[in-house]
Design a protein around this motif. Structure first.
Motif, PDB file in Angstrom:
ATOM      1  N   CYS A   1       0.832  -1.202   0.000  1.00 14.04           N
ATOM      2  CA  CYS A   1       0.000   0.000   0.000  1.00 14.04           C
ATOM      3  C   CYS A   1       0.866   1.251   0.000  1.00 14.04           C
ATOM      4  O   CYS A   1       0.485   2.283  -0.527  1.00 14.04           O
ATOM      5  CB  CYS A   1      -0.899  -0.038   1.232  1.00 14.04           C
TER       6      CYS A   1
ATOM      7  N   GLN B   1      -7.862  -2.769   3.634  1.00 13.73           N
ATOM      8  CA  GLN B   1      -8.474  -3.041   2.329  1.00 13.73           C
ATOM      9  C   GLN B   1      -7.526  -3.834   1.425  1.00 13.73           C
ATOM     10  O   GLN B   1      -7.923  -4.797   0.783  1.00 13.73           O
ATOM     11  CB  GLN B   1      -8.784  -1.717   1.629  1.00 13.73           C
ATOM     12  N   VAL B   2      -6.284  -3.369   1.407  1.00  8.28           N
ATOM     13  CA  VAL B   2      -5.312  -4.045   0.559  1.00  8.28           C
ATOM     14  C   VAL B   2      -5.119  -5.481   1.029  1.00  8.28           C
ATOM     15  O   VAL B   2      -5.075  -6.425   0.231  1.00  8.28           O
ATOM     16  CB  VAL B   2      -3.964  -3.292   0.594  1.00  8.28           C
TER      17      VAL B   2
ATOM     18  N   SER C   1      -7.523   7.152  -7.001  1.00 10.74           N
ATOM     19  CA  SER C   1      -6.419   6.981  -6.061  1.00 10.74           C
ATOM     20  C   SER C   1      -6.911   6.499  -4.698  1.00 10.74           C
ATOM     21  O   SER C   1      -6.097   6.155  -3.842  1.00 10.74           O
ATOM     22  CB  SER C   1      -5.632   8.281  -5.916  1.00 10.74           C
TER      23      SER C   1
ATOM     24  N   SER D   1      -3.409   1.663  -4.521  1.00 12.50           N
ATOM     25  CA  SER D   1      -2.878   2.362  -3.353  1.00 12.50           C
ATOM     26  C   SER D   1      -1.442   2.792  -3.597  1.00 12.50           C
ATOM     27  O   SER D   1      -0.806   2.351  -4.539  1.00 12.50           O
ATOM     28  CB  SER D   1      -2.936   1.432  -2.153  1.00 12.50           C
TER      29      SER D   1
ATOM     30  N   GLU E   1       8.206   1.360 -11.791  1.00 14.94           N
ATOM     31  CA  GLU E   1       7.293   0.226 -11.645  1.00 14.94           C
ATOM     32  C   GLU E   1       5.847   0.664 -11.609  1.00 14.94           C
ATOM     33  O   GLU E   1       4.980   0.035 -12.200  1.00 14.94           O
ATOM     34  CB  GLU E   1       7.640  -0.567 -10.382  1.00 14.94           C
TER      35      GLU E   1
ATOM     36  N   ASP F   1      -9.786   3.893 -18.548  1.00 15.96           N
ATOM     37  CA  ASP F   1      -9.221   3.316 -17.320  1.00 15.96           C
ATOM     38  C   ASP F   1      -9.247   1.796 -17.397  1.00 15.96           C
ATOM     39  O   ASP F   1     -10.277   1.185 -17.634  1.00 15.96           O
ATOM     40  CB  ASP F   1     -10.028   3.805 -16.114  1.00 15.96           C
ATOM     41  N   THR F   2      -8.106   1.205 -17.212  1.00 11.31           N
ATOM     42  CA  THR F   2      -8.041  -0.263 -17.201  1.00 11.31           C
ATOM     43  C   THR F   2      -7.593  -0.776 -15.840  1.00 11.31           C
ATOM     44  O   THR F   2      -7.011  -1.854 -15.730  1.00 11.31           O
ATOM     45  CB  THR F   2      -7.065  -0.764 -18.283  1.00 11.31           C
ATOM     46  N   GLY F   3      -7.844   0.022 -14.823  1.00 12.94           N
ATOM     47  CA  GLY F   3      -7.519  -0.427 -13.475  1.00 12.94           C
ATOM     48  C   GLY F   3      -6.034  -0.615 -13.286  1.00 12.94           C
ATOM     49  O   GLY F   3      -5.218   0.226 -13.656  1.00 12.94           O
ATOM     50  N   THR F   4      -5.678  -1.779 -12.734  1.00 16.73           N
ATOM     51  CA  THR F   4      -4.257  -1.993 -12.422  1.00 16.73           C
ATOM     52  C   THR F   4      -3.396  -2.069 -13.677  1.00 16.73           C
ATOM     53  O   THR F   4      -2.180  -2.001 -13.592  1.00 16.73           O
ATOM     54  CB  THR F   4      -4.078  -3.286 -11.629  1.00 16.73           C
ATOM     55  N   LYS F   5      -4.040  -2.254 -14.827  1.00 18.05           N
ATOM     56  CA  LYS F   5      -3.237  -2.349 -16.058  1.00 18.05           C
ATOM     57  C   LYS F   5      -2.985  -0.991 -16.710  1.00 18.05           C
ATOM     58  O   LYS F   5      -2.265  -0.893 -17.702  1.00 18.05           O
ATOM     59  CB  LYS F   5      -3.934  -3.284 -17.059  1.00 18.05           C
TER      60      LYS F   5
ATOM     61  N   TYR G   1     -14.295   2.082  -8.081  1.00 17.67           N
ATOM     62  CA  TYR G   1     -14.642   0.716  -8.500  1.00 17.67           C
ATOM     63  C   TYR G   1     -15.660   0.117  -7.544  1.00 17.67           C
ATOM     64  O   TYR G   1     -16.569  -0.595  -7.944  1.00 17.67           O
ATOM     65  CB  TYR G   1     -13.399  -0.177  -8.558  1.00 17.67           C
TER      66      TYR G   1
ATOM     67  N   ALA H   1      -8.403   0.511  -3.394  1.00 20.57           N
ATOM     68  CA  ALA H   1      -7.381  -0.332  -2.751  1.00 20.57           C
ATOM     69  C   ALA H   1      -6.428  -0.906  -3.791  1.00 20.57           C
ATOM     70  O   ALA H   1      -5.245  -1.095  -3.531  1.00 20.57           O
ATOM     71  CB  ALA H   1      -8.050  -1.455  -1.977  1.00 20.57           C
ATOM     72  N   GLU H   2      -6.952  -1.153  -4.996  1.00 24.00           N
ATOM     73  CA  GLU H   2      -6.102  -1.724  -6.042  1.00 24.00           C
ATOM     74  C   GLU H   2      -4.990  -0.760  -6.447  1.00 24.00           C
ATOM     75  O   GLU H   2      -3.963  -1.169  -6.967  1.00 24.00           O
ATOM     76  CB  GLU H   2      -6.925  -2.036  -7.301  1.00 24.00           C
TER      77      GLU H   2
ATOM     78  N   GLN I   1      -7.901  -7.482  -0.168  1.00 28.18           N
ATOM     79  CA  GLN I   1      -7.744  -7.663  -1.592  1.00 28.18           C
ATOM     80  C   GLN I   1      -6.765  -8.795  -1.904  1.00 28.18           C
ATOM     81  O   GLN I   1      -6.970  -9.592  -2.800  1.00 28.18           O
ATOM     82  CB  GLN I   1      -7.174  -6.347  -2.116  1.00 28.18           C
TER      83      GLN I   1
ATOM     84  N   ARG J   1      -1.058   5.855  -8.234  1.00 32.15           N
ATOM     85  CA  ARG J   1      -0.182   5.116  -7.316  1.00 32.15           C
ATOM     86  C   ARG J   1       1.117   5.842  -7.023  1.00 32.15           C
ATOM     87  O   ARG J   1       1.847   5.461  -6.118  1.00 32.15           O
ATOM     88  CB  ARG J   1       0.172   3.747  -7.921  1.00 32.15           C
TER      89      ARG J   1
ATOM     90  N   THR K   1      -8.941  -6.363 -11.520  1.00 32.29           N
ATOM     91  CA  THR K   1      -8.065  -5.236 -11.845  1.00 32.29           C
ATOM     92  C   THR K   1      -8.726  -3.948 -11.384  1.00 32.29           C
ATOM     93  O   THR K   1      -8.262  -2.865 -11.668  1.00 32.29           O
ATOM     94  CB  THR K   1      -7.840  -5.120 -13.359  1.00 32.29           C
ATOM     95  N   GLY K   2      -9.839  -4.061 -10.719  1.00 28.22           N
ATOM     96  CA  GLY K   2     -10.593  -2.863 -10.375  1.00 28.22           C
ATOM     97  C   GLY K   2     -11.676  -2.659 -11.406  1.00 28.22           C
ATOM     98  O   GLY K   2     -12.863  -2.725 -11.109  1.00 28.22           O
ATOM     99  N   THR K   3     -11.261  -2.456 -12.665  1.00 29.54           N
ATOM    100  CA  THR K   3     -12.245  -2.216 -13.716  1.00 29.54           C
ATOM    101  C   THR K   3     -12.716  -3.525 -14.331  1.00 29.54           C
ATOM    102  O   THR K   3     -13.682  -3.541 -15.066  1.00 29.54           O
ATOM    103  CB  THR K   3     -11.651  -1.355 -14.842  1.00 29.54           C
TER     104      THR K   3
END
Ligand SMILES: Nc1ncnc2c1ncn2[C@@H]1O[C@H](COP(=O)(O)OP(=O)(O)OP(=O)(O)O)[C@@H](O)[C@H]1O
Ligand SMILES: Nc1ncnc2c1ncn2[C@@H]1O[C@H](COP(=O)(O)OP(=O)(O)OP(=O)(O)O)[C@@H](O)[C@H]1O
Ligand SMILES: [Mg+2]
Ligand SMILES: [Mg+2]
Lengths: 558, 328, 329, 547
Positions: free
Chosen positions: C39, C50-51, D116, D122, D33, D187-191, D142, D119-120, C54, D39, C80-82
């Motif tokens: 996090c 939360q993390v 932001s 963070s 990264e 938006d593709t989330g973590t990608k 989300y 949780a994904e 997850q 993030r 992935t969230g979305t």
């Protein structure tokens, strides 16, 4: 100029406290001639042979005198000159055939390698040459077997491989150190004939070191008798053998066992320490057998490379009885012997010892029987740990029994060493400091130390001169009588076997072709192979030997 | 003539040995380089033991900072030539801190030699036992042990150190902990070599003969195999030694190592690696010491090795007592 | 042979499972603050929780392990969230720290590691065995002492220093080579080799010593054997004796050691990789262990384990081929 | 407005006017990264990210102290605060476009901020969460589709932030990448980090190995007219990371081929390298020096004995030998002694003081005296916790320097060194926090607020997570003063009061400031227009030219 000129040769080893292993030896050898060196075990025969090729160089041994071989002054030659001499002009067959081959390479490749060192032959031509010489020394199916590693060969096959290697290079001088110790008499005869033939065809000189007076009689012109590093007597072989001038030579000759002599009158062994063996009361065939094998079988390898080394052998050994096993080289004698003491797992058949089935016991379950079943190994070199003194090796079974303290172990071991004719003060010496015959006797001492019920002796006296041989066989007989030992005596020397055995089994190609009491088998052989064997025994008389050789030649030609 | 030609081919002293042990000593002594190496090793040990004394003679200690001996403006390079070597500081001073290098080196010898020795011993013991058992045991034992070895090889030191860190209480003596960790992760090489050699050896007749003596597996291993294994094991163990010195430094990073300011050669070496240009002596000193240690151990190991093998003692120089081509 | 292979396969599975259990256990006894690291240091406790949810860090360890096994055999799904991301079997999970799929990550890093490992291995075997051979052949002479000294010096010098010196000499000063930068083999084989040359050499220089010493020691041992005398008596030159007969006897230990080293090389060589910028698994592993990134650690350890087993199996076959007296077991 | 011309002749070793074109190579240790604006935790928008992400406000791209100012970026100004600074309103400039040509709207900025909170995604700074009304409970777009009510977008150009307390420094916060617009549809989330949509002068054309290799090329829809800060001279930017720092410095000093046009944004010269570089005039001219607001200090936890006794803390403050510490940190070129907690820069409100004058090498006599008063006449044994990371800041050599200095005052220091994460876990957790440890603090933006508040504001003590108020100081007067200063929207007036507050806290001896690091970095021969602001302390790649 002669092929070999040696004068005043002295050799001493650094550990030997000044004593000279060879002391003032001189001899010459002409091209095409053959000189036999006979003599007591440890008398310096091998050491002198090594000196001819300069093999002592860099080992810590001190060599004095002058040595000229094929025009090369061995003492003064450079390394390169020596290399040129070795193999191509003078080749050597070593006494310990079993340890003298590289375990990692196929035998054919080893011969080819040596051949290529001295000729510019192609790899392929060298291989062909290797197969050719292997065939000449009588390895059956030479092309296929040339791809075997040494450990897949029997002792005799390895010895023949070494001879083949020597012959491959067509040397002017062949130094053969006990070249037939592991060979049965038929093969031995074949090899000796081959050497004879080469001498006459190519003018090869032959220096034959042997303890077997019969072999010497068959194959050499002159003979040199050695004792304790010195020459005792020398001269044309017929003269020396028929009219020995020195007492030692006479002693030696009289100790030679005769194949026609019956066991009941064992050859007198003059000068031998210890009591002369008196035949023990026999009960051959009667009573509870000590060891009984039924249909023993052993295969090696799988698929096309499969070898059936022992094929359904049944035999019994009784307490106090000696079973002699003779037979062709490679017929499975060693394999059988190793199975009898359970160093090898039989792939078939059963084995009973003292009423218990031990043929399929695990290593652990066998432990209690181990000391009762002993073996004298065919290869004295490999059977001794090079890193342990021989005294320690002999002491092993005593220590394993765990009853004796150190001083008692030492005195017991020394006593055993003495009984097999070794200097007990050499307790702390290492195997490489011993001669071939001495090492063999260490092996016997070790087997005896265990206090066994049964000993399988695999060629136990093949490297011993006749007097020592008699001494050792006498010892075995004595112990047998005292303790009721069962003995399995594997040997190629028919005379010795006759001398020591109650019953004999003749092996060929993994099977027993004939089995019976000594007198039956020797007196009235049934199987053609047995007959052939008996016919091949070397004669003591050189003249007779020539006649026989001619006969064999005719037989082969026919 | 005959006497004149008498050539003494090798220099091995001729003396009648009384017993196995004394002939061992004789063979060992015969190798002068081995004796020199033994002296060097003894000296190193002595230095380690006498560290406070030696530092005292120099008049320094391994932890005091000397801010005045380094050039602060240019990154803390020692002032003066050759890393600040002077009458007060025999090997100069450490960059940045100005600590006395000689004192650090002699004190560092204690940790480095001690830990490396203990770790190497542990590795050898575990490796030999496992290797022998695998080589001598039946198929199942061999498989099981070989697979365990695989696991040890594949596990990163860090994972093991992490586990150790969590399990071992904080006041557990560090050198012991390091030696144990290093020992536990580094034995696979020895075990592999021992297994390979055992497999080759156990087919020999003298092992069979020993079996006939009624020895159990253990005795056979000790009497017949160990002497033959000694050579490769000693050779390899000597090579493990410097590695173990260096691993200690790597472990200290994870917090399992020796605590500063206690110096160790491994840590000095790893601290020095960027200084090879600016202050070469700083890097050279620990590197050289480690080098000397391995070299001495190697030569000594060689001596012991030869002494253990009665054949080598006489045959070692076969073909080396060569004669050059004569002048004409 | 087939039976041997089957047995080895079983062994490999056992090793891999045991490895994963050991790693899980190590992280179980030494738990790190995974969620907080993932996090970020300034995350609030609520966010950290939360993390942690997850990443399913709240589950008991055996449940997490079961999920891990499930991923390997059946695959797993991640959010992935979305959207949903399916991680196909064999799924080694997903990094806690940077959302990468571990299988994917390893597959992308493996070629570089393999390039480094295999090349360096070949070189150091050649260098080590060659040096050992030379030092036996020239034994007792200055050559031997110099070679011994050099290999030991190589060993006593950290790979980092050796590598850096090589870079300075060949890239900076002489400008013979470009500053190393990994180029995949598939992209440009020539550049691949040029760029890997220095790392190979550095590793070879520091790793050759054991091979040199072991080779030498075994060869001397073999040279004392009786059979060598035979070939000496047939005029085979010292070179032939050493190169053919003694060397063959030395192969056993060399093969055994080699298998060990090449296998563990697949676990990555951190220092070399970072010095020469090789995107291999070594650095990944160190980071992962430090960050308690369990899926990545387990994945990398499993890969190493696989190669260790593979290398050992190959070594066993080679050993049996070199010495027929050794039967495959 | 910013004066760019000034930057070009300052510091740069290369002559000639900067021109467009060429490829700039960036040689870095750490990979990018996280390349997701949600993030990233950056100061002033970061270096590489700031090429791709534009934010509401940004840092002034100028050399030195001038660079510590905040300036508008996407917004037309620094924001309009409500009277008590709890509501901030921004208006976007005209003609702002993404790399695909679509227009940037205020809703995208709102969405970017909301992301932001997921949780994904963070990792960002805590301020938005702490300051925005409802921020503490919001779970991101989300999980919580309704969105964050405290951000309003009355039209496509306007965005309004409602804060739960007055925050005069909001314009500083608006420099962080969380205020970058993210189009919801893309938006593709973590990608998203694989290819974030650019609003800046460059777009991502290649992103390999989780940010190890980045290639940026011009974003043709970016218009220089809307962006006064970024110069964007090079056509292409090639970021290679994962390199070893020694190799980076080696390559920069060799400056061969493409490396001639290379810089680094994360690798300092280490002491050993500095020694070599200073010896070489040519190389020395290619070293950029920067000051980033950062303080390395000793922290006390007065909950642990004997650090509850102020005399003990004072004694230690007196005993510290800053010369040794600075030498251990790399020498006087890489570290400057600190007696104040705030960095020595006007923007932080620095006001000089030395509460416990230890002189250059420590005042052992005074320390002994204080210890005697505290009842430790016979000396004292304490444990110093530090990290084992080789960072010349909290590393073993600094710890041993302190150990040595305290020895002279009769204090025996035992060292406890921990690996990076174990160290963090220990010192940032109130339950395990040691009494005496090495740590440091850096500015999220160049002001006293984010420097003092997290460390000394009693309400920022975190009981069940990472806590940075190591002394667990909860002084009502301090808390009150923090609140008062936060109300000020006149940043220079605020700075003065932060300085005064620093001095006041300093007298309590809850920390011992040790030193401020100095950044020295090499750049290639062909690099022009070197600008190093006091905000980041590192060369600004948005200003660099290679032609
Ligand atoms: N390396 C050595 N070190 C010490 N003594 C040795 C060494 N080699 C041989 N000897 C001794 O030298 C003597 C002669 O040995 P040699 O091998 O020549 O005997 P031999 O006549 O061949 O005997 P055998 O018929 O038993 O083979 C023996 O007493 C032996 O013990
Ligand atoms: N380990 C092995 N692998 C393959 N074949 C073997 C192996 N050991 C023995 N043989 C083969 O088995 C046969 C019998 O060998 P064995 O050693 O028992 O013969 P032997 O009767 O003792 O011969 P010799 O009198 O020549 O010593 C030979 O053909 C040999 O090649
Ligand atoms: Mg002999
Ligand atoms: Mg046989």
């Amino acid at each position: 100029m002669s092929l070999v000129e040696v004068s005043g040769l002295t050799i001493s080893f650094d550990g030997a406290a000044g004593a000279r292993a060879v002391d003032g030896l001189s001899f010459t050898l002409e091209a095409g001639a053959a000189l036999g060196v006979v003599g007591e075990s440890g008398s310096g025969k091998s050491a002198s042979a090594y000196a001819l090729l300069g093999l002592h160089r860099g080992t810590g041994a001190t060599v004095g005198g002058s040595i000229r071989v094929a025009g090369v002054d061995v003492q003064a030659a450079t390394d390169a000159e020596l290399r040129a001499l070795r193999g191509s002009r003078a080749a050597m067959v070593f006494q310990d055939p079993l340890s003298s081959l590289d375990p990692y390479y196929a035998v054919g490749d080893q011969i080819a390698e040596v051949y290529r060192v001295h000729t510019r032959a192609s790899r392929r031509a060298a291989r062909a040459r290797a197969v050719e010489v292997l065939d000449r020394v009588g390895i059956p199916d030479a092309a296929r077997r040339s791809r075997s590693r040494p450990h897949e060969f029997s002792g005799g096959m390895r010895q023949r491989t070494l001879i083949a290697m020597a012959l491959a290079c067509e040397p002017q001088l062949l130094i053969a150190d006990e070249p037939t110790t592991a060979l049965d008499v038929t093969v031995q005869a074949q090899i000796l004939d081959l050497l004879h033939h080469l001498r006459h065809e190519t003018g090869m000189g032959l220096l034959l070191v042997t303890h077997d007076v019969g072999v010497a009689a068959e194959s050499v012109d002159d003979v040199l008798v050695m004792q304790s590093g010195r020459e005792v007597e020398s001269g044309p072989v017929a003269d020396v053998l028929s009219a020995p001038r020195r007492p030692y030579t006479r002693e030696l000759l009289s100790a030679v066992p005769r194949v026609d002599a019956k066991r009941a009158t064992p050859a007198a062994a003059p000068g031998v320490k210890g009591p002369v063996p008196v035949p023990a009361p026999r009960d051959a065939g009667g009573g509870e057998p000590l060891l009984e094998a039924v249909g023993l079988r052993r295969e090696f390898g799988r698929g096309s490379g499969r070898v059936i080394a022992v094929d359904g052998v049944s035999l019994t050994v009784h307490r106090g009885e000696t079973l002699g096993i003779v037979g062709e080289s490679g017929s499975g004698k060693t394999t059988l012997g190793r199975m009898l003491v359970r160093l090898l797992d039989p792939t078939g058949g059963s084995l009973h010892y003292g009423g218990a089935e031990i043929g399929s016991l695990s290593d652990k379950a066998l432990r209690p029987y181990r000391r009762e079943l002993q073996m004298v190994f065919q290869d004295p070199v490999a059977s001794l740990n090079p890193r342990r003194s021989i005294g320690e090796s002999v002491a092993d079974p005593l220590r394993a029994a765990g009853v004796l303290d150190d001083t008692r172990i030492r005195s017991r071991v020394q006593e055993l060493l003495e009984r097999v004719g070794l200097d007990p003060n050499r307790y702390d010496r290492y195997p490489h400091e011993f001669s071939g015959g001495q090492r063999q006797r260490v092996g016997i001492a070790r087997a005896l130390a265990a206090g066994p019920e049964l000993i399988v002796c695999d060629e136990p006296v093949s490297a011993l001169d006749v007097t020592t041989q008699a001494q050792v066989t006498a010892l075995l007989a004595e112990l047998q009588r005292e303790l009721g030992l069962g003995l399995v005596f594997i040997a190629h020397d028919l005379a010795v076997v006759r001398q020591v055995s109650d019953r004999v089994a003749v092996m060929r190609q993994g099977r027993i072709v004939e089995q019976g009491s000594v007198d039956e088998v020797y007196g009235a052989p049934q199987d053609p192979y047995t007959k052939q064997l008996l016919a091949a025994v070397p004669a003591l008389d050189p003249a007779l030997a020539t006649v026989r050789r001619a006969a064999r030649k005719e037989l082969a030609a026919a | 003539m005959a006497e004149a030609l008498l050539v003494k081919e090798a220099g091995v002293a001729a003396a009648a040995p009384a017993s196995g042990a004394s002939s061992f000593r004789r063979r060992l002594r015969a190798r002068r380089s081995a004796v020199v190496a033994a002296v060097v090793v003894a000296l190193l040990v002595l230095v380690a033991l006498a560290a406070p004394l030696l530092a005292g003679i120099e008049g320094q200690d391994p932890t005091t900072y000397h801010a005045n001996l380094v050039d602060s403006a240019t990154g803390g390079v020692p002032l003066g030539s050759f890393g600040g070597i002077s009458a007060e500081h025999w090997l100069g001073v450490e960059p940045l801190t100005g600590r006395d290098l000689f004192a650090r080196v002699v004190y560092g010898a204690r940790v480095s030699l001690g830990v490396a020795l203990a770790a190497t011993l542990l590795q050898v013991i575990i490796g030999v036992v496992v290797g022998l058992a695998a080589g001598l045991g039946n198929r199942f034992v061999d498989q099981a042990l070989s697979r365990v070895t695989d696991i040890v090889v594949a596990l990163p030191v860090m994972v093991i150190a992490l586990g150790a860190l969590a399990v071992v209480p904080a006041d557990f003596p560090r050198p012991v902990l390091i030696a144990v960790i290093v020992g536990l992760v580094g034995w696979s090489g020895i075990s592999k070599i021992v297994r390979a050699r055992t497999l080759a050896l156990k087919s020999l007749d003298h092992v069979a003969a020993a079996r006939l003596s009624g020895w159990g597996g253990l005795r056979i291993a000790r009497r017949e195999l160990l002497p033959a294994l000694a050579a490769p094991v000693i050779t390899y163990a000597v090579l493990l030694f410097p590695g173990n010195i260096v691993v200690e430094a790597a472990l200290s990073f994870l917090g399992v190592g020796i605590k500063p300011p206690t110096p160790s050669w491994g840590q000095m070496l790893s601290d020095a690696d960027t200084w090879y240009q600016a202050a070469p002596t700083y890097l050279l000193i620990p590197a050289l010491l480690i080098f000397i240690t391995v070299l001495a151990l190697t030569v000594l190991g060689e001596g012991v090795r030869n002494a253990l093998d009665p054949r080598v003692a006489s045959r070692l120089r076969i073909g080396t007592g060569r004669k050059k081509e004569a002048g004409g | 042979m087939t039976r041997f292979l089957l047995r080895r396969l079983g062994g490999a599975l056992f090793v891999l499972l045991a490895l994963s259990v050991v790693v899980y256990a190590a992280f179980y006894v030494a738990p790190g603050n995974v969620a907080q690291i993932a996090c970020g240091p300034r995350c609030s406790p609520a966010q950290v929780a939360q993390v942690s949810d997850q990443l399913r860090l709240g589950d008991p360890l055996y449940v997490q392990y079961a999920h891990f096994l499930q991923g390997i055999f059946a695959g797993r799904d991640y959010s992935t969230g979305t959207g949903i991301l399916h991680c196909q079997a064999p799924c080694l999970g997903r990094s806690y720290q940077d959302d990468q799929q571990v299988t994917q990550m390893i597959l992308t890093k493996l070629p570089a590691t393999a390039s480094l490992a295999i090349g360096a291995f070949v070189l150091w075997i050649l260098l080590g065995v060659g040096t050992g051979l030379l030092s036996v052949w020239r034994r007792g002479r200055a050559t031997e002492r110099i070679l011994t000294g050099l290999t030991l010096a190589g060993m006593a010098t950290p790979v980092f220093v050796v590598g850096l010196l090589l870079i300075i000499v060949f890239c900076s000063a002489l400008q013979l080579l470009p500053f190393p930068d990994y180029v995949p083999l598939t992209e440009n084989p020539e550049q691949w080799a040029w760029n890997l040359l220095l790392p190979w050499v550095s590793l070879a220089l520091v790793s050759a010593a054991p091979y040199a010493r072991m080779t030498r020691s075994s060869m001397l041992e073999t040279l004392a054997e009786d059979h060598v005398r035979t070939f000496r008596a047939y005029g085979v030159s010292e070179r032939g004796l050493v190169g053919r007969h003694a060397l063959r006897g030395a192969l056993g230990p060399v093969i055994a050691l080699g298998a060990l080293d090449i296998g563990s090389m697949f676990g990555g060589a951190v220092l070399t990789e970072s010095l020469f910028n090789i995107p291999g698994v070594g650095r990944e592993l160190v980071d992962a262990v430090k960050n308690v990134d369990l899926p990545v650690v387990v994945g990398l350890v499993l890969v190493t384990g696989f190669f260790v087993v593979l290398a050992n199996a190959v070594a066993d076959i080679l050993q049996a081929m070199a010495d027929r007296r050794v039967v495959l077991s | 407005g910013p004066q760019d011309s000034k930057g070009s002749d300052a510091g740069s070793g290369a002559a000639g006017k900067p021109a467009k074109g060429g490829t700039l190579t960036v040689l870095n240790s750490n990979a990018q990264e996280d390349f997701d604006p949600a993030r990233l935790y950056t100061s002033g928008g970061g270096n590489v990210p700031s090429l791709v992400f534009r934010t509401l406000t940004t840092r002034n791209r100028e050399d030195g102290a001038a660079g510590a100012k905040v300036v508008p970026d996407l917004a037309t100004d620094l924001g309009t605060p409500s009277k008590n600074a709890t509501v901030w309103t921004y208006t976007l400039k005209d003609g702002l476009k993404y790399e695909d040509g679509t227009a940037i709207t205020s809703a995208d900025i709102k969405y970017g901020i909301e992301r932001s909170f997921a949780a994904e995604l963070s990792g960002g700074a805590p301020y938005l969460r702490d300051w925005l009304i409802g921020g503490a409970d919001y779970q991101g777009p989300y999980k919580d589709k309704k969105g964050l009510a405290s951000i309003e977008t009355p039209d496509a150009k306007t965005i309004v932030f409602h804060l739960n307390k007055p925050e005069g420094e909001f314009p500083y916060l608006a420099t962080q990448t969380q205020t970058t617009p993210v189009p919801k549809a893309k938006d593709t989330g973590t990608k998203y980090e694989n290819h974030p949509i650019s609003s800046g002068p460059y777009k991502v054309v290649k992103n390999e190995g989780d940010g190890e290799r980045l290639v940026l090329e011009r974003n043709t829809f970016w218009s220089a007219a809307t962006d006064e800060e970024r110069k964007a001279y090079p056509d292409r930017i090639d970021v290679r990371s994962g390199l070893d720092s020694a190799v980076i410095n080696q390559r920069l000093s060799a400056s061969r081929g493409a490396d001639a046009a290379a810089v680094t944004t994360d690798t300092n010269l280490g002491p050993a390298e500095l020694a070599k570089v200073t010896g070489d005039k040519k190389l020395a001219s290619r070293v950029g020096t920067g000051h980033f607001g950062y303080t390395n200090y000793i922290a006390f936890n007065p909950k642990v004995k004997p650090f509850d006794n102020p005399k003990v803390r004072q004694a230690i403050s007196y005993a510290v030998d800053r010369t040794s510490v600075i030498n251990a940190a790399g020498g006087s070129s890489l570290a400057e002694p600190a007696t104040t907690f705030l960095p020595e820069q006007p923007s932080f409100g620095y006001s000089a003081y030395d509460a416990f004058p230890a002189g250059r090498t420590g005042n052992a006599a005074k320390a002994k005296e204080l210890l005697k008063e505290a009842g430790y006449a016979k000396g004292l044994t304490i444990t110093l916790t530090h990290s084992n990371e080789k960072n010349f800041a909290t590393s073993p050599e600094i710890a041993t320097a302190i150990q040595e200095a305290l020895k002279k005052a009769g204090i025996t220091v035992e060292l406890e060194g921990l690996e990076g994460n174990a160290y963090s876990d220990k010192i940032y957790n109130v339950k395990s926090e040691p009494g005496f440890f090495l740590t440091g603090w850096g500015a999220d933006w160049p002001s006293g607020g984010p420097f003092l508040a997290p460390i000394f504001d009693g309400r920022q003590i975190v009981k069940n997570g990472y806590n940075f108020n190591a002394s667990q100081l909860d002084d009502a007067s301090v808390n009150k003063e923090v609140d008062e200063i936060n109300k000020l929207t006149d940043l220079s007036a605020a700075a003065k009061r932060w300085g005064a507050l620093d001095k006041k806290i300093g007298e309590q001896a809850v920390t011992v400031p040790l030193f401020h690091p100095v950044y020295k970095r090499l750049y290639g021969e062909a690099v022009k227009n070197v600008v190093i602001s006091d905000w980041t302390g590192v060369l600004d790649i948005s200003q660099v030219a290679v032609k």
